[in-house]
Motif scaffolding. Structure first.
Motif, mmCIF file in Angstrom:
data_model
loop_
_atom_site.group_PDB
_atom_site.id
_atom_site.type_symbol
_atom_site.label_atom_id
_atom_site.label_comp_id
_atom_site.label_asym_id
_atom_site.label_seq_id
_atom_site.Cartn_x
_atom_site.Cartn_y
_atom_site.Cartn_z
ATOM 1 N N VAL A 109 0.833 -1.208 0.000
ATOM 2 C CA VAL A 109 0.000 0.000 0.000
ATOM 3 C C VAL A 109 0.868 1.258 0.000
ATOM 4 C CG1 VAL A 109 -1.729 1.296 1.319
ATOM 5 C CG2 VAL A 109 -1.986 -1.174 1.017
ATOM 6 N N GLN A 110 1.950 1.258 0.767
ATOM 7 C CA GLN A 110 2.835 2.426 0.783
ATOM 8 C C GLN A 110 3.517 2.625 -0.572
ATOM 9 O OE1 GLN A 110 5.320 1.735 4.258
ATOM 10 N NE2 GLN A 110 3.986 3.003 5.533
ATOM 11 N N VAL A 116 -1.679 2.476 5.769
ATOM 12 C CA VAL A 116 -2.412 1.404 6.443
ATOM 13 C C VAL A 116 -2.400 1.711 7.927
ATOM 14 C CG1 VAL A 116 -2.479 -1.062 6.995
ATOM 15 C CG2 VAL A 116 -1.703 -0.325 4.744
ATOM 16 N N SER A 117 -3.556 1.605 8.563
ATOM 17 C CA SER A 117 -3.606 1.723 10.020
ATOM 18 C C SER A 117 -4.480 0.606 10.554
ATOM 19 C CB SER A 117 -4.156 3.093 10.453
ATOM 20 O OG SER A 117 -5.508 3.223 10.079
ATOM 21 N N VAL A 118 -4.167 0.192 11.773
ATOM 22 C CA VAL A 118 -4.913 -0.883 12.432
ATOM 23 C C VAL A 118 -5.375 -0.366 13.780
ATOM 24 C CG1 VAL A 118 -4.818 -3.232 13.337
ATOM 25 C CG2 VAL A 118 -3.482 -2.627 11.311
ATOM 26 N N GLU A 119 -6.639 -0.609 14.079
ATOM 27 C CA GLU A 119 -7.220 -0.135 15.340
ATOM 28 C C GLU A 119 -8.011 -1.273 15.967
ATOM 29 O OE1 GLU A 119 -11.136 2.518 16.232
ATOM 30 O OE2 GLU A 119 -9.729 3.311 14.764
ATOM 31 N N ARG A 130 -7.549 0.000 8.104
ATOM 32 C CA ARG A 130 -7.892 1.071 7.172
ATOM 33 C C ARG A 130 -6.805 1.197 6.110
ATOM 34 N NH1 ARG A 130 -11.290 2.724 10.805
ATOM 35 N NH2 ARG A 130 -11.358 4.242 12.339
ATOM 36 N N LEU A 131 -7.242 1.231 4.855
ATOM 37 C CA LEU A 131 -6.309 1.478 3.736
ATOM 38 C C LEU A 131 -6.700 2.804 3.115
ATOM 39 C CD1 LEU A 131 -6.362 -1.946 1.889
ATOM 40 C CD2 LEU A 131 -4.798 -1.206 3.645
#
Length: 131
Positions: A109-110, A116-119, A130-131
């Protein structure tokens, strides 16, 4: 190249359909029309397939096994959210198989200019990638 996010998501879900069904996972799609994104179908399909595998692993011990895939657009930003109902807290570190999958996703993705985040949802089970 510009691609259609919904089309790529549907391709990845179709590819994973058998594996997800065998694991007893329910897939909920909330795919709204978005602007096309700069990516390749293959790279986006790889990223989503890896996220689905990670979500499936996170839910192995869970009573409810549901993955919700949502696409949204806010101004010029297109987002893809993958929510699971798993007990395992996800992270993007490479400490285990789950972390390795998310690390690979982050790299892809980068390379396409995204993030990209993860929660982990506090007070309930599940994770949001989240992308």
């Amino acid at each position: 190249k510009k691609i259609d996010l919904q089309e790529s998501v549907l391709l990845a879900l179709e590819e994973m359909k058998g594996e997800l069904h065998v694991k007893g996972l329910k897939i909920v799609r909330d795919l709204k029309p978005t602007a096309q994104i700069m990516a390749t179908t293959e790279s986006l399909k790889f990223a989503l397939t890896e996220i689905l595998k990670v979500a499936a692993e996170a839910m192995l011990g869970s009573h409810e096994r549901k993955i919700t895939v949502t696409s949204i657009q806010v101004d010029q930003t297109v987002k893809l959210l993958v929510e699971d109902s798993g007990d395992v807290h996800l992270n993007t570190g490479a400490s285990d198989q789950i972390g390795l999958g998310l690390t690979a996703v982050r790299g892809v993705v980068q390379s396409l200019g995204g993030t990209v985040s993860v929660e982990h949802r506090s007070g309930s089970q599940g994770n949001i990638v989240r992308l």
